[in-house]
Design a protein around this motif. Structure first.
Motif, PDB file in Angstrom:
ATOM      1  N   ALA B 112       1.145  -1.323   0.238  1.00  0.00           N
ATOM      2  CA  ALA B 112      -0.926   0.171   0.020  1.00  0.00           C
ATOM      3  C   ALA B 112       0.874   0.770   0.371  1.00  0.00           C
ATOM      4  CB  ALA B 112      -1.400   0.179   1.048  1.00  0.00           C
ATOM      5  N   ALA B 113       2.237   0.731   0.169  1.00  0.00           N
ATOM      6  CA  ALA B 113       2.965   2.096   0.486  1.00  0.00           C
ATOM      7  C   ALA B 113       2.753   2.810  -1.368  1.00  0.00           C
ATOM      8  CB  ALA B 113       4.359   1.970   0.825  1.00  0.00           C
ATOM      9  N   PRO B 114       3.170   4.514  -1.048  1.00  0.00           N
ATOM     10  CA  PRO B 114       2.608   5.215  -2.374  1.00  0.00           C
ATOM     11  C   PRO B 114       4.022   4.930  -3.042  1.00  0.00           C
ATOM     12  CG  PRO B 114       2.191   6.552  -0.368  1.00  0.00           C
ATOM     13  CD  PRO B 114       2.604   4.839   0.599  1.00  0.00           C
ATOM     14  N   ARG B 115       3.843   4.551  -4.514  1.00  0.00           N
ATOM     15  CA  ARG B 115       5.511   4.057  -5.021  1.00  0.00           C
ATOM     16  C   ARG B 115       5.251   5.308  -5.808  1.00  0.00           C
ATOM     17  NH1 ARG B 115       2.651   4.276  -9.318  1.00  0.00           N
ATOM     18  NH2 ARG B 115       0.193   3.424  -9.391  1.00  0.00           N
ATOM     19  N   LEU B 137       3.755  15.308  -8.982  1.00  0.00           N
ATOM     20  CA  LEU B 137       3.260  13.910  -8.638  1.00  0.00           C
ATOM     21  C   LEU B 137       4.208  13.628  -8.232  1.00  0.00           C
ATOM     22  CD1 LEU B 137       1.331  12.800 -11.727  1.00  0.00           C
ATOM     23  CD2 LEU B 137       0.115  13.421  -9.964  1.00  0.00           C
ATOM     24  N   TRP B 139       7.148  14.951  -6.353  1.00  0.00           N
ATOM     25  CA  TRP B 139       6.127  15.541  -4.892  1.00  0.00           C
ATOM     26  C   TRP B 139       4.829  14.901  -4.064  1.00  0.00           C
ATOM     27  CZ3 TRP B 139       2.167  18.826  -3.028  1.00  0.00           C
ATOM     28  CH2 TRP B 139       2.434  19.442  -1.839  1.00  0.00           C
ATOM     29  N   LEU B 140       3.821  14.623  -4.576  1.00  0.00           N
ATOM     30  CA  LEU B 140       2.698  13.874  -3.841  1.00  0.00           C
ATOM     31  C   LEU B 140       3.119  13.163  -3.362  1.00  0.00           C
ATOM     32  CD1 LEU B 140      -0.470  14.585  -3.402  1.00  0.00           C
ATOM     33  CD2 LEU B 140      -0.930  13.897  -4.766  1.00  0.00           C
ATOM     34  N   GLN B 141       3.574  11.715  -3.811  1.00  0.00           N
ATOM     35  CA  GLN B 141       3.774  10.292  -3.656  1.00  0.00           C
ATOM     36  C   GLN B 141       4.703  10.938  -2.420  1.00  0.00           C
ATOM     37  OE1 GLN B 141       2.353   7.931  -4.925  1.00  0.00           O
ATOM     38  NE2 GLN B 141       3.278   7.994  -7.309  1.00  0.00           N
ATOM     39  N   GLN B 143       4.817  13.349  -0.696  1.00  0.00           N
ATOM     40  CA  GLN B 143       3.867  13.603   0.676  1.00  0.00           C
ATOM     41  C   GLN B 143       2.952  12.800   1.863  1.00  0.00           C
ATOM     42  OE1 GLN B 143       4.150  16.712   2.217  1.00  0.00           O
ATOM     43  NE2 GLN B 143       6.532  17.094   0.690  1.00  0.00           N
ATOM     44  N   CYS B 144       2.915  11.797   1.011  1.00  0.00           N
ATOM     45  CA  CYS B 144       2.309  11.066   0.487  1.00  0.00           C
ATOM     46  C   CYS B 144       2.552   9.756   1.838  1.00  0.00           C
ATOM     47  CB  CYS B 144       0.423  10.170   0.060  1.00  0.00           C
ATOM     48  SG  CYS B 144      -0.167  11.454  -0.760  1.00  0.00           S
ATOM     49  N   ARG B 145       4.030   9.573   1.496  1.00  0.00           N
ATOM     50  CA  ARG B 145       4.146   8.468   2.142  1.00  0.00           C
ATOM     51  C   ARG B 145       4.650   8.634   3.387  1.00  0.00           C
ATOM     52  NH1 ARG B 145       7.020   7.338  -2.873  1.00  0.00           N
ATOM     53  NH2 ARG B 145       8.618   8.647  -2.326  1.00  0.00           N
ATOM     54  N   LEU B 147       2.566  10.352   5.709  1.00  0.00           N
ATOM     55  CA  LEU B 147       1.520  10.322   6.210  1.00  0.00           C
ATOM     56  C   LEU B 147       1.200   9.169   7.345  1.00  0.00           C
ATOM     57  CD1 LEU B 147      -1.340  11.398   7.287  1.00  0.00           C
ATOM     58  CD2 LEU B 147      -1.803  10.834   5.287  1.00  0.00           C
TER      59      LEU B 147
END
Lengths: 280, 165
Positions: B112-115, B137, B139-141, B143-145, B147
């Motif tokens: 489930a980890a952002p890739r 995108l 950068w977004l990945q 940042q999501c990692r 969280l």
């Protein structure tokens, strides 16, 4: 037999036919999944595809790998068209916490859900396969309470779980063995180019539907309905989306800059339950 | 006084309903399907009640009782309570892995980890001159990692969402 009885029997027969057609459709879909049966490829396609052991896939056959490729590429188009992402850590944290809370109870909780804020003051939200969800800064600014934001994000999550974007390319061949082909036959320039062209056309078709034409009204109403249900079961006020749409309608929101890719606000509001909506 | 509907009309309405929808509601007497890698079945209808068992993905369970947003379900000898949002009323894809699901719960974090963007999408960005979108995108990945899933869990508890309602 009275005319009324005859009418009733005709209605019953029609309903039974619909049910039978649905079951037949389901059976065909299951058979297709089991056997991998799809339209026969052309000789050239067959040669190209068999070289890497791939078969043509419709939406039902789009697996995780293809969904990653499609989702990422469509997300690129969305971010590209809407001025990039707002790099605001607080906003990003808020949309991701609320978005992931909703996604946890969606029909696809295990997807890699990511939520971003687009650098645009228009009022809109978009999603792409594989768990990408975007809200414009203009709409985010209106969603000051969490119920409203949950209503908006719930709608977009419903598009992803309903595989609405993937259904646009259902039955098309653009995903046929792209990855394997590029890796295995990179010397076959013409074949690779042809596959890349097909891929780009497919992404363009989805992006155009999402960013220009919009989904069909029925698809949008379905996303409104399912998104509302998702927000409600998660514990947000079910009228969150209604609150946003009502606010926009009261403030002259039926313009091109407001949900331009969605059905008119009044039509969406008409189909949502008349329930208390949190104040915007 | 209400007029009784003739039997033929009732039959037509029933068939109409069958024709209109093939989905099943999550209610007592019906069935539900697990949609996560792991669904916890609890002794009582509350989030922090002890677990009596865990079910994997795509398990069909019988719904014996409903109480608010909770459902008492059974799967063979296993019986207990599950939050209704954790079940689907339609069968998820039959083939394990269709959603990129890991085969067991221990693989969840890695899966489930952002890739990063896929190589195909990276190449697409180059062909379409979408370099700035690619950077955003990525950068977004990242940042999501950052969280932590515990933050979402904490939000659920403090804001009384999901099974914590």
């Amino acid at each position: 037999m009275s005319a009324r009885t005859l009418l009733v029997l005709l209605l019953a027969a029609g309903a039974a036919a619909i049910a039978a057609a649905q079951f037949d459709f389901l059976k065909q879909a299951v058979d297709k999944l089991k056997t991998g049966n799809t339209p026969a490829p052309t000789q050239q396609q067959s040669d190209t595809v068999s070289a890497v052991g791939q078969i043509f896939k419709g939406a039902a056959g789009i697996g995780p790998k293809e969904e990653h490729d499609i989702g990422d590429s469509v997300a690129l188009e969305i971010v590209g068209k809407y001025g990039g992402l707002v790099r605001d850590a607080a906003a990003l944290h808020r949309v991701n916490v609320i978005g992931r809370t909703l996604a946890r109870y969606s029909d696809r909780p295990e997807l890699n859900w990511r939520f971003g804020v687009l650098n645009s003051e228009s009022v809109n939200a978009f999603s792409a396969p594989d768990g990408w969800v975007f809200i414009t800064h203009g709409l985010y600014s209106l969603a000051r309470n969490d119920d409203a934001l949950a209503g908006i994000l719930g709608h977009e999550i419903a598009h992803v779980t309903g595989r609405h974007a993937l259904k646009i390319v259902e039955g098309t061949t653009f995903m046929s063995g792209l990855a394997g082909l590029a890796a295995a036959r990179s010397s076959d320039v013409r074949a690779v180019d042809s596959q890349l062209q097909q891929f780009d056309l497919g992404i363009g078709k989805i992006a155009s539907s999402i960013l220009e034409k919009g989904y069909s009204p029925e698809t949008e109403y379905e996303a409104d309905r399912n998104g509302r249900h998702l927000a409600q079961i998660t514990g947000y006020a079910p009228g969150g989306l209604r609150g946003v749409l009502t606010y926009l309608q009261q403030h002259g929101g039926d313009s091109k800059a407001t949900f331009s890719t969605h059905p008119p606000l009044r039509d969406r509001l008409k189909r949502l339950p008349d329930e208390p909506a949190p104040k915007i | 006084m209400k007029a009784r509907k003739p039997p033929t009309l009732r039959l037509a309405l029933l068939l109409g309903l069958l024709g209109a929808s093939t989905t099943l509601a999550l209610d007592a007497g019906g069935f539900g399907y697990t949609k996560s890698v792991e669904t916890i079945i609890r002794t009582e209808p509350r989030a922090l009640a002890p677990a009596v068992g865990r079910l994997g993905y795509h398990k069909k369970v019988k719904i014996d009782q409903s109480k608010g947003l909770w459902l008492r379900v059974s799967d063979g000898p296993l019986s207990g309570w599950v939050f209704s949002g954790s079940l689907s009323d339609t069968m998820p894809p039959e083939v394990k892995g269709t959603d990129g699901l890991p085969l067991n719960a221990s693989q969840t974090t890695a899966s489930a980890a952002p890739r990063p963007l896929t190589p195909e999408a990276e190449a697409y960005a180059s062909r379409r001159n979408l370099g700035f979108a690619r950077n955003d995108l990525n950068w977004l990945q990242s940042q999501c990692r950052g969280l932590n899933p515990a933050e979402v869990e904490n939000y659920l508890q403090t804001q009384k969402k999901g099974e914590y309602q």
